[in-house]
Design an enzyme around this catalytic site. Structure first.
Site, mmCIF file in Angstrom:
data_model
loop_
_atom_site.group_PDB
_atom_site.id
_atom_site.type_symbol
_atom_site.label_atom_id
_atom_site.label_comp_id
_atom_site.label_asym_id
_atom_site.label_seq_id
_atom_site.Cartn_x
_atom_site.Cartn_y
_atom_site.Cartn_z
ATOM 1 N N ARG A 89 34.435 -49.731 -39.014
ATOM 2 C CA ARG A 89 33.252 -50.580 -39.112
ATOM 3 C C ARG A 89 33.442 -51.820 -38.242
ATOM 4 N NH1 ARG A 89 33.033 -53.110 -43.209
ATOM 5 N NH2 ARG A 89 34.842 -52.342 -44.347
ATOM 6 N N TYR B 170 30.739 -43.792 -35.501
ATOM 7 C CA TYR B 170 31.782 -43.697 -36.515
ATOM 8 C C TYR B 170 31.399 -44.215 -37.900
ATOM 9 C CZ TYR B 170 36.447 -43.353 -38.375
ATOM 10 O OH TYR B 170 37.525 -42.989 -39.123
ATOM 11 N N GLY B 171 31.641 -43.404 -38.901
ATOM 12 C CA GLY B 171 31.679 -43.818 -40.300
ATOM 13 C C GLY B 171 30.556 -44.718 -40.764
ATOM 14 N N LYS C 44 27.044 -47.551 -46.319
ATOM 15 C CA LYS C 44 27.124 -49.011 -46.440
ATOM 16 C C LYS C 44 25.763 -49.653 -46.138
ATOM 17 C CE LYS C 44 31.042 -48.316 -47.679
ATOM 18 N NZ LYS C 44 32.311 -48.721 -48.131
ATOM 19 N N HIS D 106 30.134 -52.046 -54.485
ATOM 20 C CA HIS D 106 31.168 -51.305 -53.751
ATOM 21 C C HIS D 106 32.245 -50.892 -54.753
ATOM 22 C CE1 HIS D 106 34.215 -51.329 -50.158
ATOM 23 N NE2 HIS D 106 33.753 -50.116 -50.402
ATOM 24 N N SER E 196 37.614 -52.306 -48.991
ATOM 25 C CA SER E 196 37.855 -51.105 -48.197
ATOM 26 C C SER E 196 39.352 -50.837 -48.058
ATOM 27 C CB SER E 196 37.245 -51.281 -46.807
ATOM 28 O OG SER E 196 35.875 -51.560 -46.945
ATOM 29 N N CYS F 33 41.553 -50.130 -50.267
ATOM 30 C CA CYS F 33 42.379 -50.780 -51.286
ATOM 31 C C CYS F 33 42.534 -49.916 -52.533
ATOM 32 C CB CYS F 33 41.820 -52.149 -51.639
ATOM 33 S SG CYS F 33 42.075 -53.340 -50.304
ATOM 34 N N GLY F 34 42.243 -48.622 -52.442
ATOM 35 C CA GLY F 34 42.635 -47.731 -53.528
ATOM 36 C C GLY F 34 41.539 -47.154 -54.403
ATOM 37 N N LYS F 35 40.265 -47.238 -54.007
ATOM 38 C CA LYS F 35 39.203 -46.705 -54.874
ATOM 39 C C LYS F 35 39.286 -45.182 -55.007
ATOM 40 C CE LYS F 35 35.822 -48.672 -52.628
ATOM 41 N NZ LYS F 35 36.732 -49.350 -51.701
ATOM 42 N N ASP G 249 33.244 -44.686 -54.165
ATOM 43 C CA ASP G 249 33.011 -45.800 -53.231
ATOM 44 C C ASP G 249 31.847 -46.710 -53.614
ATOM 45 O OD1 ASP G 249 33.913 -47.041 -50.750
ATOM 46 O OD2 ASP G 249 32.013 -46.403 -49.878
ATOM 47 N N ASN H 40 42.766 -45.622 -39.795
ATOM 48 C CA ASN H 40 41.472 -45.466 -40.485
ATOM 49 C C ASN H 40 40.913 -44.053 -40.281
ATOM 50 O OD1 ASN H 40 39.278 -46.422 -42.086
ATOM 51 N ND2 ASN H 40 38.047 -46.746 -40.232
ATOM 52 N N ARG I 254 39.765 -40.403 -41.319
ATOM 53 C CA ARG I 254 39.013 -40.134 -42.550
ATOM 54 C C ARG I 254 38.768 -38.650 -42.750
ATOM 55 N NH1 ARG I 254 37.171 -44.730 -45.890
ATOM 56 N NH2 ARG I 254 38.051 -46.463 -44.744
ATOM 57 N N GLY J 270 49.252 -42.379 -59.711
ATOM 58 C CA GLY J 270 49.129 -41.831 -61.062
ATOM 59 C C GLY J 270 49.591 -42.801 -62.145
ATOM 60 N N ASN K 279 49.035 -45.784 -62.341
ATOM 61 C CA ASN K 279 48.011 -46.782 -62.662
ATOM 62 C C ASN K 279 47.327 -46.490 -63.991
ATOM 63 O OD1 ASN K 279 48.578 -48.206 -60.325
ATOM 64 N ND2 ASN K 279 47.024 -47.129 -59.107
HETATM 65 P P1 GTP Z 1 37.484 -47.092 -48.580
HETATM 66 O O1 GTP Z 1 37.133 -45.661 -48.402
HETATM 67 O O2 GTP Z 1 37.760 -47.783 -47.284
HETATM 68 O O3 GTP Z 1 36.485 -47.850 -49.377
HETATM 69 O O4 GTP Z 1 38.961 -47.131 -49.301
HETATM 70 P P2 GTP Z 1 39.420 -46.947 -50.825
HETATM 71 O O5 GTP Z 1 39.238 -48.229 -51.563
HETATM 72 O O6 GTP Z 1 38.818 -45.732 -51.406
HETATM 73 O O7 GTP Z 1 41.009 -46.757 -50.661
HETATM 74 P P3 GTP Z 1 41.905 -45.428 -50.798
HETATM 75 O O8 GTP Z 1 41.981 -44.920 -52.204
HETATM 76 O O9 GTP Z 1 41.499 -44.469 -49.765
HETATM 77 O O10 GTP Z 1 43.335 -46.022 -50.445
HETATM 78 C C1 GTP Z 1 43.599 -46.679 -49.226
HETATM 79 C C2 GTP Z 1 45.075 -46.689 -48.937
HETATM 80 O O11 GTP Z 1 45.783 -47.329 -49.990
HETATM 81 C C3 GTP Z 1 45.655 -45.282 -48.811
HETATM 82 O O12 GTP Z 1 46.580 -45.247 -47.767
HETATM 83 C C4 GTP Z 1 46.339 -45.069 -50.139
HETATM 84 O O13 GTP Z 1 47.418 -44.177 -50.053
HETATM 85 C C5 GTP Z 1 46.771 -46.477 -50.539
HETATM 86 N N1 GTP Z 1 46.796 -46.641 -52.009
HETATM 87 C C6 GTP Z 1 45.847 -46.248 -52.884
HETATM 88 N N2 GTP Z 1 46.205 -46.501 -54.157
HETATM 89 C C7 GTP Z 1 47.423 -47.086 -54.102
HETATM 90 C C8 GTP Z 1 48.338 -47.585 -55.093
HETATM 91 O O14 GTP Z 1 48.089 -47.541 -56.290
HETATM 92 N N3 GTP Z 1 49.495 -48.136 -54.636
HETATM 93 C C9 GTP Z 1 49.784 -48.198 -53.294
HETATM 94 N N4 GTP Z 1 50.936 -48.739 -52.944
HETATM 95 N N5 GTP Z 1 48.959 -47.730 -52.338
HETATM 96 C C10 GTP Z 1 47.792 -47.187 -52.726
HETATM 97 C C1 SPV Z 2 34.712 -48.783 -46.210
HETATM 98 O O1 SPV Z 2 35.059 -49.322 -45.155
HETATM 99 O O2 SPV Z 2 34.588 -49.419 -47.282
HETATM 100 C C2 SPV Z 2 34.469 -47.328 -46.241
HETATM 101 C C3 SPV Z 2 34.517 -46.592 -44.979
HETATM 102 O O3 SPV Z 2 34.200 -46.789 -47.295
HETATM 103 S S1 SPV Z 2 33.043 -46.723 -44.061
HETATM 104 O O4 SPV Z 2 32.165 -45.628 -44.460
HETATM 105 O O5 SPV Z 2 33.394 -46.607 -42.653
HETATM 106 O O6 SPV Z 2 32.404 -47.981 -44.353
HETATM 107 MN MN MN Z 3 34.357 -48.212 -49.088
#
Ligand code: GTP
Ligand code: SPV
Ligand code: MN
Length: 601
Positions: free
Chosen positions: A86, A216-217, A225, A245, A267, A269-271, A294, A383, A385, A510, A512
């Site tokens: 983005r 892209y994305g 978004k 979000h 983004s 950060c683990g969703k 998301d 990034n 995907r 897990g 968590n």
């Molecule tokens: P967007 O799609 O961008 O909105 O991202 P998201 O918030 O869904 O994040 P996603 O779950 O894809 O995790 C992003 C990165 O953080 C990945 O590389 C994961 O492996 C890592 N990650 C996710 N959960 C954890 C966690 O509990 N601990 C750690 N250390 N890393 C994590």
């Molecule tokens: C984010 O950046 O929060 C995403 C990926 O979920 S994108 O669809 O590129 O915005």
């Molecule tokens: Mn997102």
């Protein structure tokens, strides 16, 4: 090159799913007149159409066929290396006044921006095909559900939108033929995929999105978004609901009690990972199900918040995904998946940093160059995907199509903070929770172009996605709270705190569930906690840490408040609020003063 692809001429019965709504037909004609495509392709999302578009994409090098034995019906796409995330600096909210967009958005006068975009779009689709995608966001029978149309000259966008949204007939049916029906107008053109001509523009008053110069994305899947969050948040405030979000997950205890929680993390950060969590052996009988990974749309019913996932698929971060970290994601992306910007192995398989198994001795990296483990470049883009249908997810929640949504017991905010923020804490009440969300901060990630690892305030994980004035957005949260008789409890989590050795203190993924269980305990009225100036904190013995290989000191560190860090943090809150000016609601200023007083500041 995707941008110079010639027009495609489909066989009879493909590409002719014209809608009946005259307002849509008129708008499509208007855009066609401007962009001058060779032909118009009316998408219906059917299997036949999809097969045709995949065949064309393979012909024109938009897609690369993967090993169909290992990854049935799955493909690889490589984006332009200048176009991998983005672009917040080129994202605009175009409202009649700058105040309506507020201090956190790039603003442009709508008239001026329309002129500029019309200039760029003039003749932009000459010799090419213009696709018209009807799509629906949300379950078929939800009052929250929205219809959108995306015009695009990218087949990759069509193929992705088919996974990410409910596309075709369902959307047309929902819209009907009322010329005054509410629907979103989205226009996308690749142009020459040049960052100098890349603009992602929102016109909330017109329910219109125009995106040019990217493929892209989040820049181009306009449902996501752009509609579900930026335009969505604008409509939500006007119509009395919330567009956030946030992931939505269900969590069931061994006794069969089920709760749903929404978690808003920035983004990357683990969703997705949290939404698909599989508990470790010690948590036998606990089950997590995914509603969304998301975006959540939330509405009030009988004094409670209910959430639907407007999306139909996952556009998830690939690096770090493995059978160890996220088995449900691995199973989801084992078929019917589009991979973008990952590495390709000799046997037509995909590879990325953090995948299970041995590192391949050689591969072709995301840019198409030869790669070996000695290479300095990453094999997969950070990034990179996957796009995969939510129905591929073995943990999909059974209530995904419920029109009212699922009742939310807790809202969880969280960011990526190597210091300061403890593993978990609970807000004192709704308004305090809004303050936690409004002041949250996180280290930037590869999901957006720009520096990675820089701590910035990202209120409710919506900094790049709030389609109007952030002060009004804070007030909207406070106002929603007043209408709730049974509000969710609000929490903050941080999976990413680091120790002196620079390593994560918490195992995450897990594990968590241990934090989630405490959150559920608190929602059910049990679960111990101590009062601190920032909220209710668990003591180490309040968390179920049985059979977890973690140092006592690490747990203490994860739950500790460092006064010096928090003095800096509170100064950061003030600095952020000061930067926003007088739009910050009085109530949040009051919350800040109370927090400062708790630290004798
Ligand atoms: P967007 O799609 O961008 O909105 O991202 P998201 O918030 O869904 O994040 P996603 O779950 O894809 O995790 C992003 C990165 O953080 C990945 O590389 C994961 O492996 C890592 N990650 C996710 N959960 C954890 C966690 O509990 N601990 C750690 N250390 N890393 C994590
Ligand atoms: C984010 O950046 O929060 C995403 C990926 O979920 S994108 O669809 O590129 O915005
Ligand atoms: Mn997102």
């Amino acid at each position: 090159m995707t941008n110079s692809a010639p027009a495609i001429f489909p066989p009879k019965g493909v590409g002719d799913a014209k809608p009946v709504n005259q307002a849509v037909l008129d708008w499509v004609q208007e855009i066609a007149k401007l962009t001058e495509p060779e032909n118009i392709f009316w998408c219906d999302g059917s299997e036949r159409e999809n097969e045709f578009l995949i065949a064309e994409s393979l012909n024109q090098d938009v897609l690369i066929k993967l090993n169909q034995k290992k990854l049935p019906r799955s493909y690889l796409h490589r984006s332009n290396p200048n176009d991998v995330a983005r672009v917040e600096q080129f994202t605009f909210v175009c409202t009649p006044t700058k105040e309506e967009a507020g201090p956190t958005n790039n603003w442009s006068d709508p008239g001026e921006m329309y002129d500029k975009l019309r200039g760029l779009l003039k003749g932009a689709m000459r010799g090419r095909t213009m696709f018209v995608i009807p799509y629906m966001m949300g379950p078929a029978d939800s009052p929250l559900t929205k219809v959108g149309f995306e015009i695009t000259d990218s087949k990759y966008v069509v193929l992705n939108m088919r996974i990410m949204t409910r596309m075709g007939e369902v959307a047309l049916k929902r819209l009907g033929n009322d010329p005054n029906a509410e629907w979103n107008r989205g226009v996308h053109s690749l142009l020459d995929v040049n960052p100098e001509r890349r603009f992602i523009c929102h016109f909330p008053q017109d329910n219109t999105i125009i995106s040019v110069g990217s493929g892209y994305g989040g820049n181009v899947l306009l449902s996501k978004k752009c509609l579900a969050l930026r335009i969505g948040s604008y409509l939500a405030r006007k119509q009395g609901w919330m567009a956030e979000h946030t992931l939505i997950l269900g969590v069931e205890s061994p006794e069969g009690r089920k709760h749903y929680v929404a978690a808003a993390f920035p983004s990357a950060c683990g969703k997705t990972n949290f939404a698909m969590l599989i508990p470790p052996a010690h948590f036998k009988g606990w089950k997590v199900t995914t509603v969304g990974d998301d975006i959540g749309w939330l509405q009030i019913h009988d004094g409670r918040l209910y959430a639907v996932n407007p999306e139909n698929g996952y556009f998830g971060v690939v690096p770090g995904t493995s059978y160890k970290s996220n088995p449900n994601a691995m199973r989801s992306i084992a078929h019917d998946t589009i991979y973008t910007n990952v590495a390709l192995t000799d046997d037509g398989d995909v590879w990325w940093e953090g995948k299970d198994g041995p590192v391949p001795a050689r591969a072709v990296d995301w840019q198409g160059n030869d790669w070996t483990p000695e290479s300095k470049e990453k094999a997969a883009h950070p990034n990179s995907r996957f796009t995969t249908p939510m129905r591929n997810n073995p943990a999909l929640d059974p209530d995904i199509e419920k029109g009212r949504g699922v009742p939310i017991s807790a809202i969880i905010f969280g960011g990526r903070r190597s210091d300061t923020a403890p593993l978990v804490y609970e807000a004192f009440d709704w308004n305090h929770g809004v303050y936690l969300g409004a002041t949250m901060a996180s280290e930037t990630t590869a999901a957006a172009t720009g520096a990675v690892g820089r701590v910035r305030r990202d209120p409710m994980a919506m900094l790049p996605f709030c389609g109007y004035n952030i002060g009004d957005y804070f007030q909207h949260w406070l106002d929603i709270g007043k209408r709730l008789t049974d509000p969710p409890l609000i929490f903050n989590v941080n999976w990413f705190r680091k120790g002196a050795d620079g390593k994560f203190l918490w195992p995450g993924f897990g594990e968590n569930i241990r934090v989630l269980k405490w959150i559920i305990d608190r929602c059910e009225g049990h679960g111990g906690a101590v009062k601190s100036p920032i909220g209710w904190l668990p003591s180490p013995h309040d968390l179920d840490l049985a059979e977890l290989d973690i140092d006592h000191n690490a747990v203490d560190e994860l739950l500790q408040l460092d006064h010096e860090e928090w003095q800096k943090e509170i100064a950061g809150h003030k600095e952020f609020f000061d930067s926003l000016g007088d739009i910050v609601p009085e109530e949040l200023q009051k919350q800040r003063q109370q927090l400062a007083a708790g630290f004798d500041l």
